[in-house]
Design a protein around this motif. Sequence first.
Motif, PDB file in Angstrom:
ATOM      1  N   GLY A  71     -34.047   4.044  -6.994  1.00 45.08           N
ATOM      2  CA  GLY A  71     -34.066   5.114  -6.779  1.00 45.08           C
ATOM      3  C   GLY A  71     -33.071   5.934  -6.639  1.00 45.08           C
ATOM      4  O   GLY A  71     -32.792   7.394  -7.297  1.00 45.08           O
ATOM      5  N   TRP A  72     -31.459   5.281  -6.304  1.00 47.76           N
ATOM      6  CA  TRP A  72     -30.350   5.910  -6.844  1.00 47.76           C
ATOM      7  C   TRP A  72     -29.322   5.495  -6.998  1.00 47.76           C
ATOM      8  O   TRP A  72     -29.446   4.000  -6.859  1.00 47.76           O
ATOM      9  CB  TRP A  72     -30.292   6.809  -4.731  1.00 47.76           C
ATOM     10  N   LEU A  73     -28.024   5.292  -7.055  1.00 47.27           N
ATOM     11  CA  LEU A  73     -26.902   4.778  -7.368  1.00 47.27           C
ATOM     12  C   LEU A  73     -25.165   5.912  -7.100  1.00 47.27           C
ATOM     13  O   LEU A  73     -25.788   7.339  -7.832  1.00 47.27           O
ATOM     14  CB  LEU A  73     -27.320   4.632  -9.001  1.00 47.27           C
ATOM     15  N   PRO A  74     -24.554   5.034  -6.696  1.00 43.80           N
ATOM     16  CA  PRO A  74     -22.925   5.670  -6.826  1.00 43.80           C
ATOM     17  C   PRO A  74     -22.972   7.028  -8.233  1.00 43.80           C
ATOM     18  O   PRO A  74     -23.269   5.961  -9.298  1.00 43.80           O
ATOM     19  CB  PRO A  74     -22.311   5.047  -6.736  1.00 43.80           C
ATOM     20  N   ALA A  75     -22.394   7.941  -8.348  1.00 44.62           N
ATOM     21  CA  ALA A  75     -22.474   8.670  -9.241  1.00 44.62           C
ATOM     22  C   ALA A  75     -21.315   8.488 -10.199  1.00 44.62           C
ATOM     23  O   ALA A  75     -21.805   8.134 -11.703  1.00 44.62           O
ATOM     24  CB  ALA A  75     -21.644  10.699  -8.444  1.00 44.62           C
ATOM     25  N   VAL A  76     -20.811   7.462 -10.122  1.00 41.02           N
ATOM     26  CA  VAL A  76     -19.529   7.366 -10.777  1.00 41.02           C
ATOM     27  C   VAL A  76     -19.892   5.836 -11.761  1.00 41.02           C
ATOM     28  O   VAL A  76     -19.670   5.661 -12.685  1.00 41.02           O
ATOM     29  CB  VAL A  76     -18.250   6.104  -9.433  1.00 41.02           C
ATOM     30  N   TYR A  77     -21.004   5.714 -11.518  1.00 38.84           N
ATOM     31  CA  TYR A  77     -22.004   3.989 -11.871  1.00 38.84           C
ATOM     32  C   TYR A  77     -22.268   5.095 -13.234  1.00 38.84           C
ATOM     33  O   TYR A  77     -22.600   4.691 -14.233  1.00 38.84           O
ATOM     34  CB  TYR A  77     -23.011   3.826 -11.638  1.00 38.84           C
ATOM     35  N   PHE A  78     -23.765   6.077 -12.059  1.00 42.31           N
ATOM     36  CA  PHE A  78     -24.052   6.509 -13.166  1.00 42.31           C
ATOM     37  C   PHE A  78     -23.814   7.586 -14.618  1.00 42.31           C
ATOM     38  O   PHE A  78     -24.515   7.614 -15.480  1.00 42.31           O
ATOM     39  CB  PHE A  78     -25.508   7.439 -12.340  1.00 42.31           C
ATOM     40  N   GLU A  79     -22.779   8.284 -13.711  1.00 43.50           N
ATOM     41  CA  GLU A  79     -22.283   8.967 -15.121  1.00 43.50           C
ATOM     42  C   GLU A  79     -21.186   7.837 -15.999  1.00 43.50           C
ATOM     43  O   GLU A  79     -20.940   9.093 -16.881  1.00 43.50           O
ATOM     44  CB  GLU A  79     -21.685  10.285 -13.959  1.00 43.50           C
ATOM     45  N   SER A  80     -20.907   6.816 -16.031  1.00 41.43           N
ATOM     46  CA  SER A  80     -19.941   6.389 -16.806  1.00 41.43           C
ATOM     47  C   SER A  80     -20.641   5.633 -17.829  1.00 41.43           C
ATOM     48  O   SER A  80     -20.442   5.538 -18.599  1.00 41.43           O
ATOM     49  CB  SER A  80     -19.161   5.012 -15.676  1.00 41.43           C
ATOM     50  N   ASP A  81     -22.607   6.570 -18.330  1.00 46.55           N
ATOM     51  CA  ASP A  81     -23.053   5.195 -18.707  1.00 46.55           C
ATOM     52  C   ASP A  81     -23.871   6.429 -19.219  1.00 46.55           C
ATOM     53  O   ASP A  81     -24.069   6.599 -20.323  1.00 46.55           O
ATOM     54  CB  ASP A  81     -24.220   4.376 -18.367  1.00 46.55           C
ATOM     55  N   TYR A  82     -24.093   7.693 -18.104  1.00 45.59           N
ATOM     56  CA  TYR A  82     -24.539   9.181 -19.090  1.00 45.59           C
ATOM     57  C   TYR A  82     -24.617  10.636 -18.767  1.00 45.59           C
ATOM     58  O   TYR A  82     -24.978  11.479 -19.014  1.00 45.59           O
ATOM     59  CB  TYR A  82     -26.298   9.072 -17.720  1.00 45.59           C
ATOM     60  N   GLY A  83     -23.353  10.251 -18.625  1.00 44.82           N
ATOM     61  CA  GLY A  83     -22.428  11.468 -19.146  1.00 44.82           C
ATOM     62  C   GLY A  83     -22.249  12.024 -17.329  1.00 44.82           C
ATOM     63  O   GLY A  83     -22.788  12.112 -16.392  1.00 44.82           O
ATOM     64  N   ASP A 122     -25.331   5.963   3.512  1.00 49.63           N
ATOM     65  CA  ASP A 122     -23.686   5.850   4.412  1.00 49.63           C
ATOM     66  C   ASP A 122     -23.072   6.657   4.617  1.00 49.63           C
ATOM     67  O   ASP A 122     -21.949   6.494   5.314  1.00 49.63           O
ATOM     68  CB  ASP A 122     -23.499   4.659   4.481  1.00 49.63           C
ATOM     69  N   ARG A 123     -23.234   8.167   3.931  1.00 42.10           N
ATOM     70  CA  ARG A 123     -22.211   8.907   3.099  1.00 42.10           C
ATOM     71  C   ARG A 123     -21.236   8.329   2.780  1.00 42.10           C
ATOM     72  O   ARG A 123     -20.222   9.578   3.519  1.00 42.10           O
ATOM     73  CB  ARG A 123     -22.839  10.275   5.002  1.00 42.10           C
ATOM     74  N   SER A 124     -21.072   7.047   1.736  1.00 42.34           N
ATOM     75  CA  SER A 124     -19.199   7.098   1.786  1.00 42.34           C
ATOM     76  C   SER A 124     -18.970   7.713   0.379  1.00 42.34           C
ATOM     77  O   SER A 124     -17.645   7.583  -0.437  1.00 42.34           O
ATOM     78  CB  SER A 124     -19.551   5.338   1.694  1.00 42.34           C
ATOM     79  N   SER A 125     -20.200   7.637  -0.313  1.00 41.80           N
ATOM     80  CA  SER A 125     -19.855   7.629  -1.817  1.00 41.80           C
ATOM     81  C   SER A 125     -21.213   8.821  -2.225  1.00 41.80           C
ATOM     82  O   SER A 125     -21.890   9.340  -1.799  1.00 41.80           O
ATOM     83  CB  SER A 125     -19.703   6.570  -2.946  1.00 41.80           C
ATOM     84  N   ASP A 126     -20.459   9.417  -3.004  1.00 43.09           N
ATOM     85  CA  ASP A 126     -21.616  10.571  -4.248  1.00 43.09           C
ATOM     86  C   ASP A 126     -22.520   9.997  -4.843  1.00 43.09           C
ATOM     87  O   ASP A 126     -22.007   8.705  -5.753  1.00 43.09           O
ATOM     88  CB  ASP A 126     -20.677  11.704  -5.020  1.00 43.09           C
ATOM     89  N   THR A 127     -23.877  10.311  -4.821  1.00 47.46           N
ATOM     90  CA  THR A 127     -25.449   9.744  -5.328  1.00 47.46           C
ATOM     91  C   THR A 127     -25.586  11.237  -6.389  1.00 47.46           C
ATOM     92  O   THR A 127     -25.987  12.150  -5.996  1.00 47.46           O
ATOM     93  CB  THR A 127     -26.100   8.620  -5.038  1.00 47.46           C
ATOM     94  N   TRP A 128     -26.594   9.820  -7.137  1.00 48.62           N
ATOM     95  CA  TRP A 128     -27.411  10.359  -8.343  1.00 48.62           C
ATOM     96  C   TRP A 128     -29.141   9.901  -7.815  1.00 48.62           C
ATOM     97  O   TRP A 128     -29.503   8.613  -7.365  1.00 48.62           O
ATOM     98  CB  TRP A 128     -27.297  10.728  -8.993  1.00 48.62           C
ATOM     99  N   TYR A 129     -29.666  10.638  -7.314  1.00 47.82           N
ATOM    100  CA  TYR A 129     -31.039   9.964  -6.479  1.00 47.82           C
ATOM    101  C   TYR A 129     -32.870  10.802  -7.566  1.00 47.82           C
ATOM    102  O   TYR A 129     -32.498  12.036  -7.847  1.00 47.82           O
ATOM    103  CB  TYR A 129     -31.545  10.182  -5.422  1.00 47.82           C
TER     104      TYR A 129
END
Length: 546
Positions: A71-83, A122-129
């Motif tokens: 249900g969640w993923l660091p933003a850098v991964y999600f945006e690399s595939d979906y913009g 852990d508040r270490s990275s931005d995410t999309w959820y």
Amino acid sequence: MLSTGQSLLDYDSAMLEAVAHTRGLDASLGRDLLVAAISEANAGPLTARLLWEELPLEQRKAMAFLAGKGGWLPAVYFESDYGSVRPFGPARLLREHLWEAPASVTEALLFRGLIFRGFSPDRSSDTWYIPPELLALLPAEELTELQQGETPSPLADEVQATLPAGNLVVRAVYSVVAAARLGEGPLAAAVKGRLASEAGATDEERLEHTVALGLSLAGAMGFVLSGRIPARARTDIVAWLESPPAGSLREVARHWLRCEDWHELLHAPGLIYDGGRLPSAVPARRTLLESLAALEPGRWYAVADLQTWMRRAHPDFLRRDSDFSALYMRRESGGEMLGGIGAWMQIEGRFVEEALVALNGLGAVSLGTAGATRCLRVESTAWWAAAEHPPGPRRRRPLTVSPDLTLHLTAGSPWMLRYQVESIAERAAPGDRYRITRASVRRALSRGLDPAGIARFLDKTAVGFGDRQHRDLQALAGPPTVTTREAMVLEPEDEDAYRSLLRDAGFRLCVDAELPGRRLLVRPDLWPAAEARLRALGVALRKSPS
């Protein structure tokens, strides 16, 4: 992750209006009513299903991908595939109606109120959820189908196998041990010379790579230290050599899997490591093997499809914790720096390629091509798939001996047999043929072996070792034979007489050789003819007193 209602509390009125328009809600309802209506839709089984049905395929795939990650993923991964989402403020959002023409899949789902931006636990990275109440209502079967659609599919095209799975890496480790035992040096050059004629080692770059890997693994296994075999390693070496070929290969493969001294990126041609945080290769190799184990053995796949699948399923399998800025790599040609997730294929993807080369030499993967497409095939005999069967009864005669003392190793013989054969014979040709020669026997004698011991070894292990071969072996072990013969030596009294004899064709036929000191050698069987010709030439003959 926050619920829909909690997530919407951070939205300004412009963003709430954008979500209202995409949901078909009255934007003038007011903030509280809009938050309640959107939250209720995300939490209702029927309305959630209707929202899902309205999504285009790409947006469903993005939701399925995010759902598959919990249900969640660091933003850098999600945006690399979906913009990514365009930067905008409330005024631009309302002025340009950005929700009507989203710039990316991510932006479209954001305006629909189906995903939100936040922080990792852990508040270490931005995410999309995805809000948890909506995640629980997404159709599980469709999610599974969409997620499975991302896995590589076998190729239907004809594939040419360029490098069938073999044991070249195991041969490299064996060559390191054999060369170190004989004191051959420099060790790398000796190993390269031994491997040069092996199948699969014809490419110079691949050969250099395999030699370096063999040296590293032999060190990791404790077989060599500073180019020599430590005394404490001899028991382990014997145990490894005596194990069946599948067992010795599996042992080398296990050490490759956990070897910290070898890193695929540092040995990738065309890449230069400029420092920074070099991630451990060990967990990356394990993730790769888990991915390969999910492929159907015996079927060909495109390497690029495997890389793409791993990029989506395990984007940080090498550079851990979303840390894409601490490793400094660049191309050897042009010096281009490779950094960020944008260089994933040049770094993580390249790691996969280099690891596949090692796995090819460890009998697990075959490599091939379909046109310009590089392909791989996982073999059903890969060590992680093959069961460890107890060794069966050994064949009594794992060698054959030709009449000329050429030894042929039987397929499937343990490495110890080759190790023993190399003590008494020389390599005759690429593959498994060796030849017993006088030089090889004398080398064996200098190391403390004796002809009787060699004969007992061959009699026990070799087919075709009979009386004739035993006599030939004894002859090679004995001193060399020198054949002598009687001859007549003629010494003309001066230079003119010497030259005149050599000019006579009839006499020249009787001369066997010209010796230093103006002397001529005549064989005894030709002496009558030579004497007659000399008398015909008027030459006086005088016998030497000695």
